[in-house]
Every structure is written in C-alpha cells, then in structure tokens.
Motif scaffolding. Structure first.
Motif, PDB file in Angstrom:
ATOM      1  N   VAL A  38       0.842  -1.201   0.000  1.00  0.00           N
ATOM      2  CA  VAL A  38       0.000   0.000   0.000  1.00  0.00           C
ATOM      3  C   VAL A  38       0.878   1.251   0.000  1.00  0.00           C
ATOM      4  CG1 VAL A  38      -1.650   1.349   1.377  1.00  0.00           C
ATOM      5  CG2 VAL A  38      -2.012  -1.112   1.031  1.00  0.00           C
ATOM      6  N   ARG A  39       1.911   1.263   0.857  1.00  0.00           N
ATOM      7  CA  ARG A  39       2.821   2.417   0.893  1.00  0.00           C
ATOM      8  C   ARG A  39       3.568   2.567  -0.436  1.00  0.00           C
ATOM      9  NH1 ARG A  39       6.636   2.283   5.760  1.00  0.00           N
ATOM     10  NH2 ARG A  39       7.083   4.368   5.013  1.00  0.00           N
ATOM     11  N   PHE A  40       3.931   1.444  -1.056  1.00  0.00           N
ATOM     12  CA  PHE A  40       4.601   1.471  -2.352  1.00  0.00           C
ATOM     13  C   PHE A  40       3.707   2.122  -3.411  1.00  0.00           C
ATOM     14  CE2 PHE A  40       4.915  -0.766  -6.445  1.00  0.00           C
ATOM     15  CZ  PHE A  40       6.180  -0.370  -6.841  1.00  0.00           C
ATOM     16  N   VAL A  41       2.453   1.720  -3.460  1.00  0.00           N
ATOM     17  CA  VAL A  41       1.525   2.274  -4.447  1.00  0.00           C
ATOM     18  C   VAL A  41       1.311   3.770  -4.195  1.00  0.00           C
ATOM     19  CG1 VAL A  41      -0.876   2.221  -5.265  1.00  0.00           C
ATOM     20  CG2 VAL A  41       0.381   0.078  -4.924  1.00  0.00           C
ATOM     21  N   ILE A  42       1.091   4.133  -2.937  1.00  0.00           N
ATOM     22  CA  ILE A  42       0.868   5.544  -2.608  1.00  0.00           C
ATOM     23  C   ILE A  42       2.097   6.378  -2.979  1.00  0.00           C
ATOM     24  CG2 ILE A  42       0.582   7.170  -0.689  1.00  0.00           C
ATOM     25  CD1 ILE A  42      -1.245   5.023   0.611  1.00  0.00           C
ATOM     26  N   ASN A  43       3.292   5.920  -2.594  1.00  0.00           N
ATOM     27  CA  ASN A  43       4.513   6.654  -2.937  1.00  0.00           C
ATOM     28  C   ASN A  43       4.743   6.693  -4.440  1.00  0.00           C
ATOM     29  OD1 ASN A  43       5.209   7.401  -0.358  1.00  0.00           O
ATOM     30  ND2 ASN A  43       6.646   5.721  -0.044  1.00  0.00           N
ATOM     31  N   GLY A  44       4.415   5.621  -5.131  1.00  0.00           N
ATOM     32  CA  GLY A  44       4.584   5.586  -6.577  1.00  0.00           C
ATOM     33  C   GLY A  44       3.696   6.582  -7.283  1.00  0.00           C
ATOM     34  N   VAL A  45       2.481   6.747  -6.803  1.00  0.00           N
ATOM     35  CA  VAL A  45       1.544   7.696  -7.411  1.00  0.00           C
ATOM     36  C   VAL A  45       1.926   9.138  -7.055  1.00  0.00           C
ATOM     37  CG1 VAL A  45      -0.854   8.495  -7.376  1.00  0.00           C
ATOM     38  CG2 VAL A  45      -0.359   6.047  -7.527  1.00  0.00           C
ATOM     39  N   ARG A  46       2.294   9.370  -5.799  1.00  0.00           N
ATOM     40  CA  ARG A  46       2.585  10.740  -5.343  1.00  0.00           C
ATOM     41  C   ARG A  46       3.948  11.253  -5.784  1.00  0.00           C
ATOM     42  NH1 ARG A  46       0.612  10.712   0.943  1.00  0.00           N
ATOM     43  NH2 ARG A  46      -1.612  10.571   0.521  1.00  0.00           N
ATOM     44  N   HIS A  47       4.982  10.443  -5.611  1.00  0.00           N
ATOM     45  CA  HIS A  47       6.340  10.963  -5.755  1.00  0.00           C
ATOM     46  C   HIS A  47       7.056  10.520  -7.023  1.00  0.00           C
ATOM     47  CE1 HIS A  47       5.924  12.430  -1.687  1.00  0.00           C
ATOM     48  NE2 HIS A  47       5.606  11.217  -1.287  1.00  0.00           N
ATOM     49  N   ARG A  48       6.907   9.285  -7.408  1.00  0.00           N
ATOM     50  CA  ARG A  48       7.572   8.722  -8.589  1.00  0.00           C
ATOM     51  C   ARG A  48       9.088   8.926  -8.567  1.00  0.00           C
ATOM     52  NH1 ARG A  48       3.752   7.568 -12.904  1.00  0.00           N
ATOM     53  NH2 ARG A  48       1.727   8.290 -12.232  1.00  0.00           N
ATOM     54  N   ARG A  49       9.664   8.880  -7.363  1.00  0.00           N
ATOM     55  CA  ARG A  49      11.116   8.966  -7.211  1.00  0.00           C
ATOM     56  C   ARG A  49      11.596   7.707  -6.508  1.00  0.00           C
ATOM     57  NH1 ARG A  49      10.031  13.731  -4.319  1.00  0.00           N
ATOM     58  NH2 ARG A  49      11.177  12.738  -2.631  1.00  0.00           N
ATOM     59  N   THR A  50      12.742   7.214  -6.935  1.00  0.00           N
ATOM     60  CA  THR A  50      13.289   5.982  -6.369  1.00  0.00           C
ATOM     61  C   THR A  50      13.531   6.103  -4.880  1.00  0.00           C
ATOM     62  OG1 THR A  50      14.368   5.553  -8.476  1.00  0.00           O
ATOM     63  CG2 THR A  50      15.146   4.293  -6.596  1.00  0.00           C
ATOM     64  N   GLU A  51      14.068   7.243  -4.431  1.00  0.00           N
ATOM     65  CA  GLU A  51      14.392   7.388  -3.014  1.00  0.00           C
ATOM     66  C   GLU A  51      13.150   7.416  -2.119  1.00  0.00           C
ATOM     67  OE1 GLU A  51      14.559  11.402  -5.023  1.00  0.00           O
ATOM     68  OE2 GLU A  51      15.669   9.564  -5.324  1.00  0.00           O
ATOM     69  N   SER A  52      11.967   7.649  -2.679  1.00  0.00           N
ATOM     70  CA  SER A  52      10.758   7.638  -1.855  1.00  0.00           C
ATOM     71  C   SER A  52      10.369   6.220  -1.427  1.00  0.00           C
ATOM     72  CB  SER A  52       9.598   8.304  -2.595  1.00  0.00           C
ATOM     73  OG  SER A  52       9.196   7.523  -3.702  1.00  0.00           O
ATOM     74  N   PHE A  53      11.009   5.206  -2.034  1.00  0.00           N
ATOM     75  CA  PHE A  53      10.693   3.826  -1.691  1.00  0.00           C
ATOM     76  C   PHE A  53      11.577   3.278  -0.570  1.00  0.00           C
ATOM     77  CE2 PHE A  53       9.378   4.123  -6.215  1.00  0.00           C
ATOM     78  CZ  PHE A  53       8.022   4.076  -5.980  1.00  0.00           C
ATOM     79  N   VAL A  54      12.619   3.993  -0.190  1.00  0.00           N
ATOM     80  CA  VAL A  54      13.516   3.525   0.870  1.00  0.00           C
ATOM     81  C   VAL A  54      12.763   3.308   2.187  1.00  0.00           C
ATOM     82  CG1 VAL A  54      15.537   4.110   2.271  1.00  0.00           C
ATOM     83  CG2 VAL A  54      15.593   4.453  -0.202  1.00  0.00           C
ATOM     84  N   PRO A  55      11.924   4.251   2.637  1.00  0.00           N
ATOM     85  CA  PRO A  55      11.182   3.992   3.878  1.00  0.00           C
ATOM     86  C   PRO A  55      10.250   2.777   3.770  1.00  0.00           C
ATOM     87  CG  PRO A  55      11.056   6.331   3.325  1.00  0.00           C
ATOM     88  CD  PRO A  55      11.690   5.623   2.156  1.00  0.00           C
ATOM     89  N   VAL A  56       9.738   2.527   2.580  1.00  0.00           N
ATOM     90  CA  VAL A  56       8.874   1.350   2.370  1.00  0.00           C
ATOM     91  C   VAL A  56       9.695   0.084   2.571  1.00  0.00           C
ATOM     92  CG1 VAL A  56       7.440   0.109   0.703  1.00  0.00           C
ATOM     93  CG2 VAL A  56       7.371   2.614   0.780  1.00  0.00           C
ATOM     94  N   ARG A  57      10.888   0.049   1.995  1.00  0.00           N
ATOM     95  CA  ARG A  57      11.768  -1.119   2.160  1.00  0.00           C
ATOM     96  C   ARG A  57      12.170  -1.311   3.609  1.00  0.00           C
ATOM     97  NH1 ARG A  57      16.739  -0.948  -0.412  1.00  0.00           N
ATOM     98  NH2 ARG A  57      16.820  -3.183  -0.110  1.00  0.00           N
ATOM     99  N   LEU A  58      12.446  -0.209   4.308  1.00  0.00           N
ATOM    100  CA  LEU A  58      12.821  -0.306   5.720  1.00  0.00           C
ATOM    101  C   LEU A  58      11.683  -0.896   6.546  1.00  0.00           C
ATOM    102  CD1 LEU A  58      14.711   3.066   6.277  1.00  0.00           C
ATOM    103  CD2 LEU A  58      15.690   0.773   6.154  1.00  0.00           C
TER     104      LEU A  58
END
Length: 139
Positions: A38-58
């Motif tokens: 869910v966080r991945f999808v939300i970040n993907g729609v809002r930010h579309r930047r690779t570094e926005s996925f780091v907190p999701v991975r953590l």
C-alpha cells in the motif's frame, strides 16, 4: 500408561503452540507485505522517485525480521520434546540460515536508515519512531 498419556498430551500441546507461533510469524510477514505494498503504491503515485521507496523497504524489512524471529521460535519449539539427532541437525541448519538472513536484513536496514538520514540532513525517518537519529553532537 500414565507416562505415555502425559507424553502424548505434552506433544499435542507443543504441536499446537508450534502452529500458533508459525501462524503468528506468517501473519506478521503477510501484514508487513500488505502495508509495504500500500505504501509502495501511494509513494509511486505521489512521488515517482526511487528514493521515496527507501522507507517502504525499511518498514518491510522490519516486518520480515520480526516474522523470521517467530518462525525460528516455532522451529525451536518443534524440537523441544525428545529431539532426534536428525531434528537437532535440521534445526541447526534452519537456525543458521534464518540467523544469517536476519543478520543481513538488519544490516541492510541499518545502512538504508543511515543513508536516509544522510539525505535528509540528519533528520530521523518520520515513518520510524524508533529511529530517532540526533543531528547534534553528544556532549
């Protein structure tokens, strides 16, 4: 006869505990995967930047580490009653593999957390209340 019934009862009780702990570990991993998705999808729609996925991975990494700990606990419980040498060897192998996975996962989480803090100028990750990193030198 009483000893046999006692052993059977104990074996059945431990088997139930093993199943409960395994289910808890699987549930933790599943919930973590769903939260991360869910966080991945939300970040993907809002930010579309690779570094926005780091907190999701953590976040996913923390769930995986906790789930692996529960799975290891179930393996230890499974061998609690009169283990054979083969069961002990299998437990040792599984424990070594899971411990190595957990070690490398924890190390990656630590490295990602440090990288995230560096990018944010020392600010802690707002999605991780346990990762308060102080930007001020200690006195």
């Amino acid at each position: 006869m009483d000893d046999l019934l006692g052993e059977q009862w104990l074996s059945a009780a431990v088997d139930l505990l093993v199943r409960v702990v395994e289910a808890a570990g699987a549930l933790i991993i599943f919930v973590g995967a769903m939260v991360a998705f869910v966080r991945f999808v939300i970040n993907g729609v809002r930010h579309r930047r690779t570094e926005s996925f780091v907190p999701v991975r953590l976040g996913l990494g923390r769930f995986l580490a906790l789930g692996l700990e529960f799975q290891l606990a179930s393996d230890i419980l499974r061998t609690a009653i009169a283990p054979t040498l083969r069961e002990i060897a299998e437990l040792a192998a599984v424990a070594a593999i899971r411990t190595a996975l957990n070690f490398f996962l924890s190390r990656e989480i630590k490295e990602e957390r440090a990288e995230l803090a560096r990018r944010q100028g020392g600010a802690p990750d707002p999605a991780d209340p346990g990762a308060a990193v102080s930007a001020e030198p200690s006195r």
